[in-house]
Design a protein around this motif. Structure first.
Motif, PDB file in Angstrom:
ATOM      1  N   GLY A 119       0.810  -1.212   0.000  1.00 38.90           N
ATOM      2  CA  GLY A 119       0.000   0.000   0.000  1.00 38.90           C
ATOM      3  C   GLY A 119       0.840   1.257   0.000  1.00 38.90           C
ATOM      4  O   GLY A 119       0.306   2.370   0.066  1.00 38.90           O
ATOM      5  N   HIS A 120       2.155   1.096  -0.088  1.00 39.31           N
ATOM      6  CA  HIS A 120       3.078   2.230  -0.050  1.00 39.31           C
ATOM      7  C   HIS A 120       3.924   2.251  -1.314  1.00 39.31           C
ATOM      8  O   HIS A 120       3.836   1.367  -2.162  1.00 39.31           O
ATOM      9  N   LEU A 127      11.827   1.178   3.829  1.00 44.54           N
ATOM     10  CA  LEU A 127      11.964   1.025   5.277  1.00 44.54           C
ATOM     11  C   LEU A 127      11.236  -0.229   5.776  1.00 44.54           C
ATOM     12  O   LEU A 127      11.715  -0.916   6.683  1.00 44.54           O
ATOM     13  N   ILE A 128      10.081  -0.521   5.181  1.00 44.03           N
ATOM     14  CA  ILE A 128       9.352  -1.743   5.527  1.00 44.03           C
ATOM     15  C   ILE A 128      10.196  -2.972   5.177  1.00 44.03           C
ATOM     16  O   ILE A 128      10.278  -3.937   5.948  1.00 44.03           O
ATOM     17  N   VAL A 148       5.748  -8.689  11.052  1.00 44.33           N
ATOM     18  CA  VAL A 148       6.567  -7.485  11.153  1.00 44.33           C
ATOM     19  C   VAL A 148       6.251  -6.535   9.994  1.00 44.33           C
ATOM     20  O   VAL A 148       6.120  -5.321  10.175  1.00 44.33           O
ATOM     21  N   VAL A 149       6.138  -7.086   8.790  1.00 49.72           N
ATOM     22  CA  VAL A 149       5.812  -6.264   7.623  1.00 49.72           C
ATOM     23  C   VAL A 149       4.476  -5.559   7.815  1.00 49.72           C
ATOM     24  O   VAL A 149       4.350  -4.347   7.584  1.00 49.72           O
ATOM     25  N   GLU A 150       3.481  -6.296   8.243  1.00 47.62           N
ATOM     26  CA  GLU A 150       2.144  -5.710   8.406  1.00 47.62           C
ATOM     27  C   GLU A 150       2.137  -4.637   9.484  1.00 47.62           C
ATOM     28  O   GLU A 150       1.482  -3.597   9.350  1.00 47.62           O
ATOM     29  N   ARG A 155       2.457   1.685  10.409  1.00 47.35           N
ATOM     30  CA  ARG A 155       3.102   2.849  11.031  1.00 47.35           C
ATOM     31  C   ARG A 155       3.919   3.678  10.044  1.00 47.35           C
ATOM     32  O   ARG A 155       4.549   4.658  10.427  1.00 47.35           O
ATOM     33  N   ALA A 156       3.897   3.282   8.780  1.00 48.98           N
ATOM     34  CA  ALA A 156       4.692   3.973   7.758  1.00 48.98           C
ATOM     35  C   ALA A 156       3.911   5.148   7.170  1.00 48.98           C
ATOM     36  O   ALA A 156       2.681   5.129   7.089  1.00 48.98           O
TER      37      ALA A 156
END
Length: 282
Positions: A119-120, A127-128, A148-150, A155-156
């Motif tokens: 979604g980014h 960074l993800i 961790v990815v989710e 928070r990104a």
């Protein structure tokens, strides 16, 4: 268990950083007329921006082929137990579909490759991927890395200032920021990425006011686990912004990078941006 991390070149990760974290980057393509280049492989960023400013016709971009992903996945599975492959928003690119098709082809069991639409795009995606790689390096399982990815995705955030919306408009990536088009020549738009597409934040009249607004947005978002800044053609300007916000730097510092050729096709010269992952609340 050994988990490999894959992302795509719209993550805009500098090669040395991707390599240091063991992240495999699959390049998208950019085409000037009949000439096609792989992002970060066949053309440098500076060569690209030079051509972008000289040539009358804007370049076009395309996703990696399923074959590109299949070759990458097959190579990685020779030495890893699984793969987490995280990519830019499916609302702006078909990259995730190529990755999904390749995963089905390579992973008959459906258990060794997990593909994720983040979604980014641009620095937050990078960074993800770094968070995923650090989790994998710690010995996390596939499910743990996906978790961790989710969490990092949630928070990104990204804020970017473009010199003009012309490139987003002509490239068809304007998204919700189309509400700013009426003032196309009068403002220095600040945009973000929401629900997988461009969205307007502010419309400062000058570049100086735009930089002030960016600082304000970053200060409001602190504290961070990761903070990164990037530019297309103005490295001195983004370095000054990083220096001004050094007091907000997380333990790993502020990463400064150049916007790659695919994202640069739509951002254009004179663009800069900030991506971050906020610290967990509490």
């Amino acid at each position: 268990m050994s988990i490999a991390i894959v992302t795509d070149s719209t993550s805009d990760l500098p090669k040395d950083i991707a390599d240091s974290h063991g992240i495999t980057v699959v390049p998208l393509n950019v085409r000037f007329g009949m000439e096609e280049f792989k992002d970060g492989v066949d053309i440098t960023n500076d060569e690209f921006y030079g051509r972008l400013q000289r040539e009358a016709e804007l370049p076009t971009t395309s996703q990696p082929s399923p074959g590109d992903f299949a070759a990458t996945y097959s190579d990685l599975l020779a030495n890893h137990d699984g793969i987490v492959s995280v990519h830019l928003s499916g609302k702006v690119s078909q990259t995730i579909n190529s990755a999904l098709q390749a995963a089905r082809e390579v992973d008959n069991s459906g258990t060794k490759i997990t593909t994720i639409d983040s979604g980014h795009v641009t620095i937050p995606l990078g960074l993800i991927a770094i968070d995923a790689a650090q989790s994998a390096a710690s010995g996390a399982s596939m499910d743990e890395v996906v978790g961790v990815v989710e969490d990092s995705m949630s928070r990104a955030r990204f804020y970017g200032m473009v010199e003009t919306l012309e490139y987003l408009v002509k490239g068809g990536r304007i998204g919700r920021a189309k509400s700013l088009v009426g003032g196309l020549l009068k403002v220095k738009p600040i945009i973000t990425f929401e629900e997988g597409e461009s969205s307007p934040v502010a419309s400062p009249r000058t570049r100086r006011k735009g930089l002030e607004k960016l600082k304000e947005l970053i200060e409001e978002a602190a504290p961070f686990d990761h903070l990164a800044m990037h530019y297309s053609t103005e490295p001195e300007e983004i370095q000054k912004l990083a220096d001004d916000l050094e007091h907000l730097a997380p333990e790993n510092g502020i990463m400064v990078a150049q916007i790659g050729v695919v994202v640069g096709t739509y951002a254009g010269p004179g663009s800069l941006g900030v991506g971050f992952i906020r610290k967990k609340s509490g």
